[in-house]
Design a protein around this motif. Structure first.
Motif, PDB file in Angstrom:
ATOM      1  N   ASP A 182       9.471   9.849  -2.250  1.00  0.00           N
ATOM      2  CA  ASP A 182       9.530   9.937  -0.792  1.00  0.00           C
ATOM      3  C   ASP A 182       8.933   8.680  -0.163  1.00  0.00           C
ATOM      4  OD1 ASP A 182       9.367  10.572   1.894  1.00  0.00           O
ATOM      5  OD2 ASP A 182       8.683  12.627   1.553  1.00  0.00           O
ATOM      6  N   GLU A 183       9.777   7.903   0.539  1.00  0.00           N
ATOM      7  CA  GLU A 183       9.287   6.680   1.177  1.00  0.00           C
ATOM      8  C   GLU A 183       8.266   6.984   2.260  1.00  0.00           C
ATOM      9  OE1 GLU A 183       9.837   3.505   0.440  1.00  0.00           O
ATOM     10  OE2 GLU A 183      10.977   4.165  -1.313  1.00  0.00           O
ATOM     11  N   GLY A 184       8.324   8.180   2.832  1.00  0.00           N
ATOM     12  CA  GLY A 184       7.386   8.542   3.884  1.00  0.00           C
ATOM     13  C   GLY A 184       6.049   9.034   3.365  1.00  0.00           C
ATOM     14  N   ARG A 185       5.948   9.210   2.034  1.00  0.00           N
ATOM     15  CA  ARG A 185       4.696   9.678   1.427  1.00  0.00           C
ATOM     16  C   ARG A 185       4.401   8.861   0.175  1.00  0.00           C
ATOM     17  NH1 ARG A 185       5.088  15.261  -0.563  1.00  0.00           N
ATOM     18  NH2 ARG A 185       7.314  14.893  -0.755  1.00  0.00           N
ATOM     19  N   PRO A 186       4.162   7.574   0.313  1.00  0.00           N
ATOM     20  CA  PRO A 186       3.926   6.760  -0.886  1.00  0.00           C
ATOM     21  C   PRO A 186       2.716   7.247  -1.663  1.00  0.00           C
ATOM     22  CG  PRO A 186       3.302   5.553   1.091  1.00  0.00           C
ATOM     23  CD  PRO A 186       4.032   6.782   1.546  1.00  0.00           C
ATOM     24  N   MET A 187       2.882   7.290  -2.979  1.00  0.00           N
ATOM     25  CA  MET A 187       1.772   7.668  -3.853  1.00  0.00           C
ATOM     26  C   MET A 187       1.145   6.401  -4.416  1.00  0.00           C
ATOM     27  SD  MET A 187       1.678   9.912  -7.355  1.00  0.00           S
ATOM     28  CE  MET A 187       2.032  11.497  -6.596  1.00  0.00           C
ATOM     29  N   LEU A 188      -0.157   6.290  -4.266  1.00  0.00           N
ATOM     30  CA  LEU A 188      -0.911   5.141  -4.752  1.00  0.00           C
ATOM     31  C   LEU A 188      -1.661   5.525  -6.027  1.00  0.00           C
ATOM     32  CD1 LEU A 188      -2.349   4.139  -1.272  1.00  0.00           C
ATOM     33  CD2 LEU A 188      -0.547   2.926  -2.517  1.00  0.00           C
ATOM     34  N   LEU A 189      -1.593   4.654  -7.032  1.00  0.00           N
ATOM     35  CA  LEU A 189      -2.296   4.864  -8.288  1.00  0.00           C
ATOM     36  C   LEU A 189      -3.435   3.868  -8.404  1.00  0.00           C
ATOM     37  CD1 LEU A 189       0.482   5.296 -11.003  1.00  0.00           C
ATOM     38  CD2 LEU A 189      -0.596   7.031  -9.574  1.00  0.00           C
ATOM     39  N   ASN A 190      -4.529   4.309  -8.997  1.00  0.00           N
ATOM     40  CA  ASN A 190      -5.660   3.427  -9.239  1.00  0.00           C
ATOM     41  C   ASN A 190      -5.934   3.395 -10.737  1.00  0.00           C
ATOM     42  OD1 ASN A 190      -7.942   1.880  -9.181  1.00  0.00           O
ATOM     43  ND2 ASN A 190      -9.166   3.277  -7.956  1.00  0.00           N
ATOM     44  N   HIS A 202      -0.203   9.161   0.467  1.00  0.00           N
ATOM     45  CA  HIS A 202      -0.454   8.710   1.838  1.00  0.00           C
ATOM     46  C   HIS A 202       0.704   9.164   2.725  1.00  0.00           C
ATOM     47  CE1 HIS A 202      -1.184   5.100   4.769  1.00  0.00           C
ATOM     48  NE2 HIS A 202      -1.544   6.259   5.277  1.00  0.00           N
ATOM     49  N   ARG A 203       0.424  10.051   3.640  1.00  0.00           N
ATOM     50  CA  ARG A 203       1.462  10.572   4.532  1.00  0.00           C
ATOM     51  C   ARG A 203       1.567   9.645   5.742  1.00  0.00           C
ATOM     52  NH1 ARG A 203      -0.274  16.980   4.364  1.00  0.00           N
ATOM     53  NH2 ARG A 203      -0.919  16.975   2.177  1.00  0.00           N
ATOM     54  N   LEU A 204       2.472   8.694   5.630  1.00  0.00           N
ATOM     55  CA  LEU A 204       2.640   7.698   6.678  1.00  0.00           C
ATOM     56  C   LEU A 204       3.045   8.367   7.988  1.00  0.00           C
ATOM     57  CD1 LEU A 204       4.583   4.961   4.667  1.00  0.00           C
ATOM     58  CD2 LEU A 204       2.154   4.960   5.271  1.00  0.00           C
TER      59      LEU A 204
END
Length: 256
Positions: A182-190, A202-204
């Protein structure tokens, strides 16, 4: 099938009911995210029940999602004029039967409103701690040099699911896969030293983070900084934090 008030019928909701369910949530002052509602009716591991009156109007809703052995009850709404007629009880009993009887869940969880607590207590639910919205100032976030944060891809799914399942207690692979796509909810990995130490969705447009898990405050800070970089105009980001998470609460308070 539990007994229902006269003129009320209960059926399984479908994607065509999304606007009606969103309206019921809005009547409670709750937001309605299409992706989350779709996940709550995703066969075979999720089912949403909708109560309809004699005119065809939806008057109550509730859903159950099985994450392996963990079942989550959600979207429990009864319109004001139909409360105290047994509708909430009928829907909850259907959800419990679905989660325990059909899905084999051995633990059920939900987030209760003050009005809903007596109903859940009568069905054996016990308090397990409270949650709160936390407003996080983005100027308090900085990424440690040792951490590598990037956008998740479908190739990362198996590793994310393994990391999440160990900490969440259930298999959320469908909703995690949907977030990755989902482009509107990018998931970030650390990552740190090659190992996954956290992730955040991240819910843009909403300035919200969640789900968000991190092994320590440094990993959490790196994800918060990366989310801020995606929404530089935001003055703060919001997340839901379990108050029993003492290290997380302490870190959030330390950055204001």
């Amino acid at each position: 099938m539990p007994s229902l008030p006269a003129g009320i019928s209960l059926r399984t909701a479908t994607p065509a009911d999304l606007p009606a369910i969103a309206g019921l949530r809005s009547s409670m002052g709750w937001t309605a995210h299409t992706w989350a509602l779709r996940d709550a009716m995703r066969p075979p591991h999720a089912r949403c029940f909708l109560a309809i009156d004699e005119t065809g109007e939806p008057v109550a809703v509730g859903s159950g999602i099985a994450y392996g052995r963990l079942g989550v009850v959600g979207n429990m709404v009864v319109t004001a004029e139909h409360r105290r007629r047994g509708l909430g009880r009928a829907i909850l009993e259907q959800i419990v039967e679905f989660l325990e009887g059909e899905q084999g869940c051995t633990q059920l969880e939900l987030t209760a409103t003050d009005a809903g607590r007596p109903l859940y207590a009568r069905h054996g639910f016990v308090p397990a701690g409270s949650t709160a919205d936390a407003r996080l100032p983005v100027d308090g976030a900085s990424a440690p040099a040792a951490d590598e944060v990037r956008r998740a891809t479908p190739d990362d799914l198996a590793e994310i699911v393994a990391y999440d399942t160990e900490r969440f207690g259930g298999d959320r692979s469908p909703i995690l896969a949907a977030a990755i796509d989902d482009e509107g909810r990018p998931m970030l990995l650390n990552r740190r030293d090659g190992s996954l130490v956290g992730y955040a969705v991240h819910r843009l447009g909403q300035d919200r983070l969640g789900p968000w898990l991190a092994d320590d405050a440094s990993a959490a800070a790196a994800l918060l900084a990366a989310a801020h970089a995606q929404a530089p105009s935001a003055s703060h980001l919001v997340t839901v934090v379990p108050m029993a998470n003492a290290p997380g609460v302490a870190w959030m308070r330390s950055i204001g």
